[in-house]
Design an enzyme around this catalytic site. Structure first.
Site, PDB file in Angstrom:
ATOM      1  N   LYS A 123       0.844  -1.195   0.000  1.00 28.94           N
ATOM      2  CA  LYS A 123       0.000   0.000   0.000  1.00 28.94           C
ATOM      3  C   LYS A 123       0.879   1.244   0.000  1.00 28.94           C
ATOM      4  CE  LYS A 123      -4.458  -1.069   2.144  1.00 28.94           C
ATOM      5  NZ  LYS A 123      -5.307  -0.787   3.329  1.00 28.94           N
TER       6      LYS A 123
ATOM      7  N   GLU B 269     -18.484  -9.134   9.492  1.00 26.17           N
ATOM      8  CA  GLU B 269     -19.523  -8.641  10.389  1.00 26.17           C
ATOM      9  C   GLU B 269     -20.440  -9.744  10.876  1.00 26.17           C
ATOM     10  OE1 GLU B 269     -17.946  -5.187   8.194  1.00 26.17           O
ATOM     11  OE2 GLU B 269     -18.632  -7.184   7.590  1.00 26.17           O
TER      12      GLU B 269
ATOM     13  N   ARG C  38     -24.432  -6.311   6.563  1.00 22.67           N
ATOM     14  CA  ARG C  38     -23.921  -7.643   6.230  1.00 22.67           C
ATOM     15  C   ARG C  38     -24.214  -8.659   7.323  1.00 22.67           C
ATOM     16  NH1 ARG C  38     -19.169  -5.035   3.462  1.00 22.67           N
ATOM     17  NH2 ARG C  38     -18.053  -4.919   5.416  1.00 22.67           N
TER      18      ARG C  38
END
Length: 641
Positions: A285, A371, A399
């Site tokens: 990243k 989740e 979710r």
């Protein structure tokens, strides 16, 4: 004299078709210019930076190798798609990212043919890609499907459900596992690159198929032993045994920033025969931009910034952010009660639980982008005697809704849901707007559903949730800063199901639920200037309702206006149901104001509220439109007996 372009090669490439006209040795320069253009664009708009910088080379090579848009390239989450947008005929608009009327910060079907599937939430790419692959096969189309999914998104069960399905169907799809954070791979170098090229090539694939056919002629036990031996050997070399068990042919790890490594591997898997393939690509990243490389969160999301220094142009806050208020309030509650624990789903800093984690590291749990698991994990802890707080964005909690119903609500377990990003969220647009949580939670029997009108109320609601031991509860709060009120030293539990009157009047009652209370107060001031006095009340609770407060407002005013930053079917629906059931509607005008039945595109928050019709002037217009003409002229209609 004209200034020399800093991106001369990129200036000649506006589409993947033009990209494919370049020589392979030109791709390095193009990727470097693409990275520079991405940095410059995001410095002017803000947005997600680190993830996009990490996939510059990968994006370049994917569009070079595959025949997009006929071949489908699907990015998971989509926050890494800025380089993709620059290469796919949208460079001229890239500096409108996340602005009103501009490009979305995520992939979006309505925006471009090169965005075959919209995504701003996690772990959808493999399922969608498999759907495209089946559609291609059923229609006799030879096109390939490539799903690019990050290692963080692979923590969600949906990704494995899709892989299991794709493996059992012998799909032809290709999954690119972009490993940029979890460090699940061994060191990437020349040997691993060589192995990846070797095992992705046709000779190896052919030998493997021959081996399989020979093994079929051996007795069953010997055949199984031979297959296991091959899997074990390849797993020792590459680490891909888990994916092989799901039916995928594993290739990797590959250095995602080395074009000389990426190009032959992706060409090989493009030309491979049947069966799904997973290519494990290791990236970093923020690659290529030192401030992002050195940042702890890799510049995941940034405001406008100075390209040279990396310094972000963040405005000075006038009040503490709601997220920080929640975190500090929870720390204070946890200091008094060692049963309090906190759970986040891969968003420790976004939800403020990084603050809680520093204070109580052994009582903080990050379950990853999972989740569903996180909700049931909390349910188990609650059943075991702990006091879990699940800090999850409103849209991400969607979710885990089945788990909220089945594992929490039906069993009446005291899980506390701290719902961040409730309401409109500005530049992230409709995919992250918390519009539906009141509707989908307040419909559940036994749930306590609260919404904070300001930062002080949020502190009290944290304390309230901590004190609720016999049922589930939720409190919602918006993104951004509070309104600048004096903060209490610590929270005081509220009386369950009781609101408050914040201004008295008699011409109209304005009942607010949540973060639009300040706009209601502004509207009341405007109405007062017109000779119309307004009662303003803060409901605090959507469930259980303050029925005494609603009864009083209905009986003492000719007009009741409800205000909420949520979808149709939320707070107002519960109020209207109560009024109808208790014969309180005779002679009473009721005007519910909520989010309209549309998805509102990204823009500055104040403009989004204009679209939604939830600013003070809209409240005033609603009141004036509902009252008689003489009221508009300044004559106050008498209060009802």
């Amino acid at each position: 004299m004209a200034e020399t372009s800093k991106t001369p090669l990129l200036d000649t490439v506006s589409s993947p078709a033009e990209l494919r006209g370049l020589a392979p040795e030109q791709l390095r320069q193009l990727a470097d210019e693409l990275r520079a253009e991405t940095i410059d664009a995001v410095s002017q708009t803000g947005g997600h930076l680190g993830a996009g910088l990490g996939v510059v080379e990968l994006t370049t090579v994917l569009h070079y190798v595959f025949n997009t848009p006929d071949d489908k390239l699907i990015f998971d989450v989509g926050h890494q798609c800025y380089p993709h947008k620059i290469l796919t005929e949208r460079r001229d608009r890239i500096r409108t990212l996340r602005q009103g009327g501009g490009l979305s910060g995520f992939t979006k079907r309505a925006e471009s043919v090169y965005d075959p599937f919209g995504a701003a939430h996690s772990s959808t790419s493999i399922s969608a890609g498999l759907g495209f692959d089946v559609a291609h096969r059923m229609q006799g189309q030879p096109n390939r499907v490539v799903a690019v999914i990050g290692d963080g998104a692979m923590s969600a069960g949906m990704a494995y459900e899709a892989m299991n399905n794709a493996g059992s169907m012998k799909s032809r799809m290709i999954v690119i596992l972009n490993d940029n954070e979890m460090s699940i791979a061994p060191p990437v170098g020349g040997m691993s690159a060589y192995l990846s090229r070797l095992i992705s090539g046709k000779p190896y694939l052919s030998i493997r198929e021959v081996g399989k056919k020979l093994a079929e002629r051996f007795p069953r036990q010997l055949s199984k032993m031979a297959q296991r031996a091959e899997e074990f050997a390849r797993g020792m070399l590459t680490g891909g045994t888990m994916f092989e068990e799901l039916g995928f042919y594993y290739v990797g790890p590959v250095d995602g920033h080395n074009i000389d490594h990426l190009l032959p591997v992706l060409e090989n898997v493009r030309d491979a025969g049947s069966g799904p393939i997973l290519v494990h690509v290791v990236t970093e990243k923020g690659k290529g931009y030192p401030p992002a490389e050195q940042s702890a969160d890799k510049y995941h999301g940034v405001a406008k910034f100075d390209v040279v220094t990396g310094a972000q142009q963040k405005g000075k806050p006038n009040a503490p952010a709601y997220t920080k208020v929640f975190a500090n309030a929870l720390v204070k509650e946890a200091a008094k009660d060692d049963r309090i624990v906190a759970v986040t789903a891969a968003m420790p800093s976004g939800t403020g639980l990084d603050v809680f984690g520093k204070a109580f590291p052994d009582r903080t749990f990050d379950v990853g982008i999972a989740e569903q698991h996180g909700v049931t994990f909390c349910a188990g802890m609650a059943a075991g005697g702990l006091k879990p707080f699940a800090a999850i964005y409103s849209t991400f909690l969607q979710r885990g809704y089945d788990q909220v119903v089945h594992d929490v609500a039906i069993q009446r377990l005291p899980v506390r849901f701290a719902i961040d990003r409730a309401g409109l969220v500005g530049a992230d647009g409709p995919t992250h707007a918390g519009a539906f949580d009141v509707t989908y939670l307040a419909t559940l029997p036994g749930f306590v559903v609260m919404a904070s009108a300001d930062e002080a109320e949020l502190v009290h609601m944290v304390a309230t949730a901590a004190a609720i031991d016999d049922r589930p509860s939720a409190f919602r709060y918006p993104r951004g800063e509070g309104v600048g009120l004096e903060m209490p030293e610590e929270g005081t539990p509220l009386e369950i199901g009781k609101g408050r009157i914040v201004r008295e009047g008699n011409a109209v009652a304005i009942l607010s639920f949540g973060g639009r209370l300040q706009e209601c107060m502004k509207a009341a001031e405007d109405l007062a200037a017109r000779g119309l006095s307004a009662t303003v009340a803060d409901a605090r609770f959507a469930k259980p309702l303050d029925t005494d407060l609603i009864t009083r407002l209905a009986r003492e005013h000719p007009l009741l206006v409800t205000i909420e930053e949520g979808a149709v079917g939320g707070f107002a629906s519960h109020v209207l149901h109560f009024l109808a059931q208790n014969d309180l509607t005779d002679g009473l005008k009721v005007r519910p104001m909520c989010l309209p039945d549309i998805f509102i595109d990204q823009d500055k928050p104040e403009k989004m509220y204009d679209v939604a019709g939830l600013n003070a002037q809209h409240i005033v217009a609603t009141v004036l439109g509902a009252l008689d003409v003489d009221a508009r002229d300044g004559t106050v209609k008498p209060a009802r007996a």
